[in-house]
Structure formats: C-alpha cells, structure tokens
Design an enzyme around this catalytic site. Sequence first.
Site, PDB file in Angstrom:
ATOM      1  N   ASP A 101       0.825  -1.219   0.000  1.00 55.07           N
ATOM      2  CA  ASP A 101       0.000   0.000   0.000  1.00 55.07           C
ATOM      3  C   ASP A 101       0.855   1.264   0.000  1.00 55.07           C
ATOM      4  OD1 ASP A 101      -2.012  -1.807   0.339  1.00 55.07           O
ATOM      5  OD2 ASP A 101      -2.882  -0.845   2.110  1.00 55.07           O
ATOM      6  N   HIS A 132       3.937  -2.137   3.063  1.00 53.11           N
ATOM      7  CA  HIS A 132       3.962  -0.812   2.429  1.00 53.11           C
ATOM      8  C   HIS A 132       5.232  -0.681   1.598  1.00 53.11           C
ATOM      9  CE1 HIS A 132       1.198  -0.328   5.838  1.00 53.11           C
ATOM     10  NE2 HIS A 132       0.577   0.535   5.062  1.00 53.11           N
TER      11      HIS A 132
HETATM   12 NI    NI Z   1      -2.613   3.116   3.311  1.00 51.47          NI
END
Ligand code: NI
Length: 257
Positions: A69, A211
């Site tokens: 993400d 991430h």
């Molecule tokens: Ni996010």
Amino acid sequence: MIYILNKKIIAILLCICICVASIIHMINNNNIFNNIDVFSNSPVEEDLYFPAFNVKIDKNDKIVALTFDDGPNSKYTEKILDYLESKNIVATFFVLGINLKGNNNILNRMVKIGCEIGNHGYNHQQLAFLKDKEITRQISYVDNYVRNATGFSIRAVRTPYGEKNNRIIKLINRPIVLWSIDSEDWILKDEKKIANKVLNEIDSGSIILLHDIFDFSYEATILIVESLLAQGYKFVTVSQMFDLESANTNGLVFRNK
Ligand code: NI
C-alpha cells in the site's frame, strides 16, 4: 354454558399471548435500537453491519497474496519489483493518486510482470468523513490515471485504513479487498520482526499487508518470500485469489480473516 365459558377462556388466553408477544417484541426492538444508537455515533463503526466476505481457500492450495500500500515509490517499489521479477512471482499494489505522476514507468512495469494494481484513493483520506462526491472523486482519479497510463482497468479497491461502512461500499460498488495479516511494518520498523509477525500468522489464503515506501518493508519482503517459497506457497494477485473480474464481486468486502 360450558361452551360460552370455553370461548371466554380461549379469548383470555389469546389476550395473554398477544400481550406477552408484544412485550417481547418491544424489548427486542429496544435492544436493536439501542445498538444502532451506540454505533451510529461514529461513521467508521457502521461497518459492523457489513461483515467482511471470507472465501474458503483449500488448505492444500497454499496460496497467498502479497499486497503493498501507499506507493508507488520511485526507490522502494522499483526494488520490490526487481525482486519479485527475479523470483517470478506476483503481488498487488494499492496505489495512491498523489504518487502516480512521474511514476508511469513503475505502473507499466507492474502490469508487464503480471502484478495487479489496486486503488487506494487519491490522498489517503478517511473516506467515512467525506461527502459522496468527494469519495467518488478520490477513487475515480486513480482509476482514470492508471487506465490512461497503462491501459489497465483497476478492479480492487482498498480503502485507506480499511474503512468499509455501508455508504462507502455502495458508492464504490466494486470489490473492496482488505487484509488478513497486518505486517505492522510501519510500527515494527525492523525486517526480522516484520517477517516473523507475518510468518507466524501465515495460512493458505492469507492477504499480507505491507507498504512499498520503506526500506525495512522491502527487506522484510525478501525474508517473507524466501520462507514461503521454501514452504511451497504460491503467490497470486488478489483478483486471482477471489476471481474479482466477475461482476458479482461488486460491493463485497474481502479480507479472509
Ligand atoms: Ni494506506
């Protein structure tokens, strides 16, 4: 006389039954009303009325979905793509609108090596606090940018913070894909700790949240992938895991948890 008495008794019994049923109904209604009252204080908590959709994945299938993400990031996303390509495996990248300009080459590379692009909104706003029009704008910006830059039409949406109330689900009207394992990479900040957290929770059908904006997440990805490959796991995109191309996945929330 006996006949009339019986009729009276039946009438009285009926009255008692109706009264008891009414009281039970009132008590139940009252409880439901109280619950709604409590939860509706926060728009984020509305999701309690929308249970996430879990797909039964066969334990023997040994498939997992890596998801990243908040990118793309010119430094770390490239490194992750290099690594995935070297291992011939795929992942899903939930990209942010604000990070798209200048990164068309990264987006095209994702598509080229079989990775999936997902939509994480324009600038990571909490959608529950936005008006309908703004939520639509947040999602359509990313859809349009990615389609223009790569030709790829995004199916999967991951709302920032995994928010999923009734209004958001209805407005987006596409599959919303959350996660089953939160690597907590941004909290742990250490590749070994991140990898251990993920590997301890791993199961067939796991959706791993990482991430692609930190070095420790990139390093942890290597540790996670090496271990999972050694254990015989296969890597799939979220669309492959849940067959998201099918229109009847619109409005469903996937998280396999
Ligand atoms: Ni996010």
